[in-house]
Design an enzyme around this catalytic site. Sequence first.
Site, PDB file in Angstrom:
ATOM      1  N   SER A 513       0.847  -1.187   0.000  1.00 55.36           N
ATOM      2  CA  SER A 513       0.000   0.000   0.000  1.00 55.36           C
ATOM      3  C   SER A 513       0.891   1.249   0.000  1.00 55.36           C
ATOM      4  CB  SER A 513      -0.957  -0.038   1.192  1.00 55.36           C
ATOM      5  OG  SER A 513      -2.020   0.865   1.034  1.00 55.36           O
ATOM      6  N   HIS A 625      -7.563  -5.623  -1.220  1.00 56.49           N
ATOM      7  CA  HIS A 625      -6.419  -4.954  -0.593  1.00 56.49           C
ATOM      8  C   HIS A 625      -5.943  -5.681   0.671  1.00 56.49           C
ATOM      9  CE1 HIS A 625      -3.905  -1.377  -0.650  1.00 56.49           C
ATOM     10  NE2 HIS A 625      -4.130  -1.151   0.627  1.00 56.49           N
TER      11      HIS A 625
END
Length: 651
Positions: A513, A625
């Site tokens: 990320s 994610h």
Amino acid sequence: MGEKQICIDTLCDLETVTSPSLSPDGKTVLAVVTSIDHVKNDYISNVYSFKVQEKNVPLQLTFGTNKHISPKWSPTGHAFAFLSDRSGRMQLFVKVGLADARQLTDVDGAVTKFSWAPDGRHIVFSTRVKARGSIEEAAQDHLPQPHVVEKMKYKSDSRGMFDDSVQQMALVSTDKAEVTWLTNDHYDIQLHGFSPDGSALLMSGDERDHHDFSFLADLWLLSLEDGKREKLTSASLVILDACFSPDGAYVAILGHQREFENATQPKLFLYKRATKTVQMLAEDKDVYIGDVMIGDFLQQVVDQGIKWTDDSQAIDALVSQKGAVHLWRFHLNGDVTTLIEGAQHIHGYDIQSDCVVATMSTVERPSAVYSVNLRTDDLVLIHDGNEQLSLEKSYPEPVYYERDDGTFVAGWLMKPTHFEEGKKYPLILEVHGGPHAMYGVTYFHEFQVLCAQGYGVLFTNPRGGHGYGQTFVDAVRSDYGGGDFRDLMDVLDFTLAQHDWIDRSRLGLTGGSYGGFMTNWVIGHTNRFKAAVTQRSISNWISFYGVSDIGYYFTEWQIGADLSDIATLWHHSPLKYVEKVETPLLILHSENDLRCPIEQAEQLFIALKRLGKEATFMRFPEANHELSRSGKPNLRFARLQAIVDWFEKYL
């Protein structure tokens, strides 16, 4: 018998214990035990009970291969309620004694949260229903349908593409399972709980029609007698949690006013019902109230929020500070006391009178339940289901680098598990995501796997991370790739100078990320790393602005620019510097990632390959994610194996 070396699939042997709920008499705690089912390629969660006074063998209360989570005792302690997906979607169940659990709800959407009424005869719950229409179950058309999008907030990494549903509240009786709907609004309602006398409900929401740039909410009191609402605040807060004091005189609110957008530390506010005024508590405490620790191991962690003491004179809450999570007590007179501190990650707690139960994670005990007597401060281990595994581990050693101007970077260094004096070892620098999050002393499986393979691991909290005050966490905004890059390189140089066992010619780099962004940025600005792995990363802020579920506002908050300022967005984009990359790069990305969409990885991969750079791209189907933390087990294993193989090839 000797200790067992940690490997990737050791995850299948480990269990996590989370979401504690202490019985009203303070003698028994419920908790959720989760493990991996290799055959189902999924996670199994069941509710267990533990005696509080001493270490003991738990009693299993739910069974099967589904997920049974979020247990909560009734106010009388005669039963407990929990959520289960045994019927296909999360619904509310109640269990009395050892009898089979009864299903209380059968609503169209999953039940997301619930709270017992003080009388123990009703439970309020929240679920998603159709907006502005009938809340009766409608016939479902299973043919694929197009998505018509009119709002900017139309998807999220957790929910996927939005339908027209909104989160609402309903009341269910525990005896007859009769459901009464309490709200039918066009906006999401957040449930916070009952008033002490059970006559009203505390809830929050934003009643305005346009939500694309709305991140604030109002706090409301909903009368169960006549349905009337009393507004307690006026759209000035991001409300994370709220609850009544036992005497009904106050409402405690955990939230903030967006002073630093999403970099703002939560604060405690006190609403006084008599004067209808709001004041801030412990204004001088520069800390993050809540658990913001990053890990890859714990499952079914539920934010248990803030809790009042029995005398209505103090509020208990978790606090993240300098790589650990503690339990603090905030008194109404302004004093603050620490109930549990030390080098551990407290991720769940409950309190009855002077007894505290807490679920904690450390490297020594990755997931365990403890009790604390507040009168004596005695800490008692109740349960550690991983104790019998006897695993070989590497233990983090603190690293602290301070500059002459007082700025600093804190972190930890882990040696290879089978470290031998006099030998040289490669080192991997890990960069956390967020960026507003915190590395710390929790068990991190990826780090242990790398150490077991003969690598050292350095993980740090550069500027932008939580745990070191508001100024520190805000320092990264509008400076991505600036001071944060210097922090990482400086603390790495400091660590290399302090430890001659590290082979400077064999340095690796990885992160996910924001950590993936930094990995991309670093290899475009230095060639000191021999190999790198970028995960769920950002490479191009210009496209990220329009494709991420949070892109249009996150980019403005963090980079300080929008699509009218392409030059600034491109300046902070790692893709701009791809010609300078000489480090072999493995790109890992989930195909269903809506936070950092996979096109970010696709752009980076094609740009590198077009220039003849060394790069490999691995795509993970059916993953979002959260792959590294809660993705399908086989994909989590494949991800870890890819990282190990890449570093083995180049380091």
